[in-house]
Design a protein around this motif. Structure first.
Motif, PDB file in Angstrom:
ATOM      1  N   ASP A  33       0.817  -1.209   0.000  1.00  0.00           N
ATOM      2  CA  ASP A  33       0.000   0.000   0.000  1.00  0.00           C
ATOM      3  C   ASP A  33       0.854   1.263   0.000  1.00  0.00           C
ATOM      4  O   ASP A  33       0.535   2.248  -0.668  1.00  0.00           O
ATOM      5  CB  ASP A  33      -0.937   0.018   1.205  1.00  0.00           C
ATOM      6  CG  ASP A  33      -2.053  -0.996   1.104  1.00  0.00           C
ATOM      7  OD1 ASP A  33      -2.328  -1.469  -0.022  1.00  0.00           O
ATOM      8  OD2 ASP A  33      -2.653  -1.329   2.148  1.00  0.00           O
ATOM      9  N   LEU A  34       1.939   1.236   0.751  1.00  0.00           N
ATOM     10  CA  LEU A  34       2.824   2.398   0.811  1.00  0.00           C
ATOM     11  C   LEU A  34       3.471   2.662  -0.544  1.00  0.00           C
ATOM     12  O   LEU A  34       3.557   3.811  -0.985  1.00  0.00           O
ATOM     13  CB  LEU A  34       3.895   2.179   1.877  1.00  0.00           C
ATOM     14  CG  LEU A  34       4.828   3.347   2.173  1.00  0.00           C
ATOM     15  CD1 LEU A  34       4.033   4.566   2.628  1.00  0.00           C
ATOM     16  CD2 LEU A  34       5.836   2.956   3.227  1.00  0.00           C
ATOM     17  N   ARG A  35       3.892   1.610  -1.239  1.00  0.00           N
ATOM     18  CA  ARG A  35       4.480   1.789  -2.569  1.00  0.00           C
ATOM     19  C   ARG A  35       3.446   2.359  -3.535  1.00  0.00           C
ATOM     20  O   ARG A  35       3.773   3.239  -4.342  1.00  0.00           O
ATOM     21  CB  ARG A  35       4.997   0.460  -3.090  1.00  0.00           C
ATOM     22  CG  ARG A  35       6.274   0.040  -2.438  1.00  0.00           C
ATOM     23  CD  ARG A  35       6.802  -1.241  -3.033  1.00  0.00           C
ATOM     24  NE  ARG A  35       8.048  -1.623  -2.385  1.00  0.00           N
ATOM     25  CZ  ARG A  35       8.661  -2.757  -2.599  1.00  0.00           C
ATOM     26  NH1 ARG A  35       8.166  -3.639  -3.439  1.00  0.00           N
ATOM     27  NH2 ARG A  35       9.783  -3.032  -1.973  1.00  0.00           N
ATOM     28  N   ASN A  36       2.207   1.865  -3.468  1.00  0.00           N
ATOM     29  CA  ASN A  36       1.152   2.394  -4.338  1.00  0.00           C
ATOM     30  C   ASN A  36       0.882   3.868  -4.046  1.00  0.00           C
ATOM     31  O   ASN A  36       0.704   4.671  -4.968  1.00  0.00           O
ATOM     32  CB  ASN A  36      -0.137   1.590  -4.178  1.00  0.00           C
ATOM     33  CG  ASN A  36      -0.045   0.221  -4.803  1.00  0.00           C
ATOM     34  OD1 ASN A  36       0.779  -0.020  -5.671  1.00  0.00           O
ATOM     35  ND2 ASN A  36      -0.880  -0.697  -4.344  1.00  0.00           N
ATOM     36  N   MET A  37       0.843   4.222  -2.766  1.00  0.00           N
ATOM     37  CA  MET A  37       0.586   5.609  -2.390  1.00  0.00           C
ATOM     38  C   MET A  37       1.701   6.521  -2.899  1.00  0.00           C
ATOM     39  O   MET A  37       1.430   7.588  -3.451  1.00  0.00           O
ATOM     40  CB  MET A  37       0.467   5.741  -0.871  1.00  0.00           C
ATOM     41  CG  MET A  37       0.157   7.155  -0.412  1.00  0.00           C
ATOM     42  SD  MET A  37       0.248   7.375   1.366  1.00  0.00           S
ATOM     43  CE  MET A  37       2.008   7.301   1.613  1.00  0.00           C
ATOM     44  N   ALA A  39       3.707   5.990  -5.416  1.00  0.00           N
ATOM     45  CA  ALA A  39       3.629   6.060  -6.875  1.00  0.00           C
ATOM     46  C   ALA A  39       2.536   7.041  -7.306  1.00  0.00           C
ATOM     47  O   ALA A  39       2.726   7.817  -8.249  1.00  0.00           O
ATOM     48  CB  ALA A  39       3.360   4.679  -7.456  1.00  0.00           C
ATOM     49  N   ASP A  40       1.404   7.014  -6.626  1.00  0.00           N
ATOM     50  CA  ASP A  40       0.320   7.962  -6.932  1.00  0.00           C
ATOM     51  C   ASP A  40       0.753   9.399  -6.667  1.00  0.00           C
ATOM     52  O   ASP A  40       0.426  10.313  -7.434  1.00  0.00           O
ATOM     53  CB  ASP A  40      -0.936   7.628  -6.118  1.00  0.00           C
ATOM     54  CG  ASP A  40      -1.602   6.339  -6.568  1.00  0.00           C
ATOM     55  OD1 ASP A  40      -1.298   5.854  -7.675  1.00  0.00           O
ATOM     56  OD2 ASP A  40      -2.433   5.816  -5.787  1.00  0.00           O
ATOM     57  N   LEU A  41       1.474   9.608  -5.572  1.00  0.00           N
ATOM     58  CA  LEU A  41       1.954  10.959  -5.266  1.00  0.00           C
ATOM     59  C   LEU A  41       2.940  11.451  -6.322  1.00  0.00           C
ATOM     60  O   LEU A  41       2.900  12.610  -6.731  1.00  0.00           O
ATOM     61  CB  LEU A  41       2.601  10.988  -3.882  1.00  0.00           C
ATOM     62  CG  LEU A  41       1.638  10.881  -2.700  1.00  0.00           C
ATOM     63  CD1 LEU A  41       2.427  10.740  -1.401  1.00  0.00           C
ATOM     64  CD2 LEU A  41       0.725  12.079  -2.638  1.00  0.00           C
ATOM     65  N   ARG A  42       3.831  10.558  -6.765  1.00  0.00           N
ATOM     66  CA  ARG A  42       4.780  10.944  -7.816  1.00  0.00           C
ATOM     67  C   ARG A  42       4.059  11.275  -9.119  1.00  0.00           C
ATOM     68  O   ARG A  42       4.411  12.233  -9.808  1.00  0.00           O
ATOM     69  CB  ARG A  42       5.784   9.817  -8.051  1.00  0.00           C
ATOM     70  CG  ARG A  42       6.838   9.731  -7.001  1.00  0.00           C
ATOM     71  CD  ARG A  42       7.943   8.753  -7.400  1.00  0.00           C
ATOM     72  NE  ARG A  42       8.587   8.251  -6.206  1.00  0.00           N
ATOM     73  CZ  ARG A  42       8.472   7.020  -5.731  1.00  0.00           C
ATOM     74  NH1 ARG A  42       7.762   6.124  -6.373  1.00  0.00           N
ATOM     75  NH2 ARG A  42       9.087   6.669  -4.629  1.00  0.00           N
ATOM     76  N   ALA A  43       3.042  10.496  -9.458  1.00  0.00           N
ATOM     77  CA  ALA A  43       2.275  10.747 -10.679  1.00  0.00           C
ATOM     78  C   ALA A  43       1.533  12.072 -10.580  1.00  0.00           C
ATOM     79  O   ALA A  43       1.482  12.835 -11.551  1.00  0.00           O
ATOM     80  CB  ALA A  43       1.292   9.603 -10.934  1.00  0.00           C
ATOM     81  N   ALA A  44       0.966  12.374  -9.431  1.00  0.00           N
ATOM     82  CA  ALA A  44       0.254  13.641  -9.251  1.00  0.00           C
ATOM     83  C   ALA A  44       1.221  14.811  -9.336  1.00  0.00           C
ATOM     84  O   ALA A  44       0.905  15.847  -9.918  1.00  0.00           O
ATOM     85  CB  ALA A  44      -0.475  13.642  -7.907  1.00  0.00           C
TER      86      ALA A  44
END
Length: 51
Positions: A33-37, A39-44
């Motif tokens: 979950d932390l890796r997904n979060m 990755a989402d922050l980097r994409a944003a």
């Protein structure tokens, strides 16, 4: 070994095993979950820079 001594020994082993199992599951799923979060922050952040 008396009844109560055996009872509390077994109880402690069961509780400790349950805690270790739950902690392992939370740690493994939490890393995912932390890796997904992140990755989402980097994409944003990349999307904001592209504007």
């Amino acid at each position: 070994m008396g009844f109560w001594s055996g009872f509390w020994t077994v109880n402690f082993i069961v509780a400790g095993s349950a805690f270790a199992g739950i902690a392992a599951v939370v740690a493994v799923r939490g890393v995912k979950d932390l890796r997904n979060m992140l990755a989402d922050l980097r994409a944003a952040q990349a999307a904001r820079r592209a504007r």
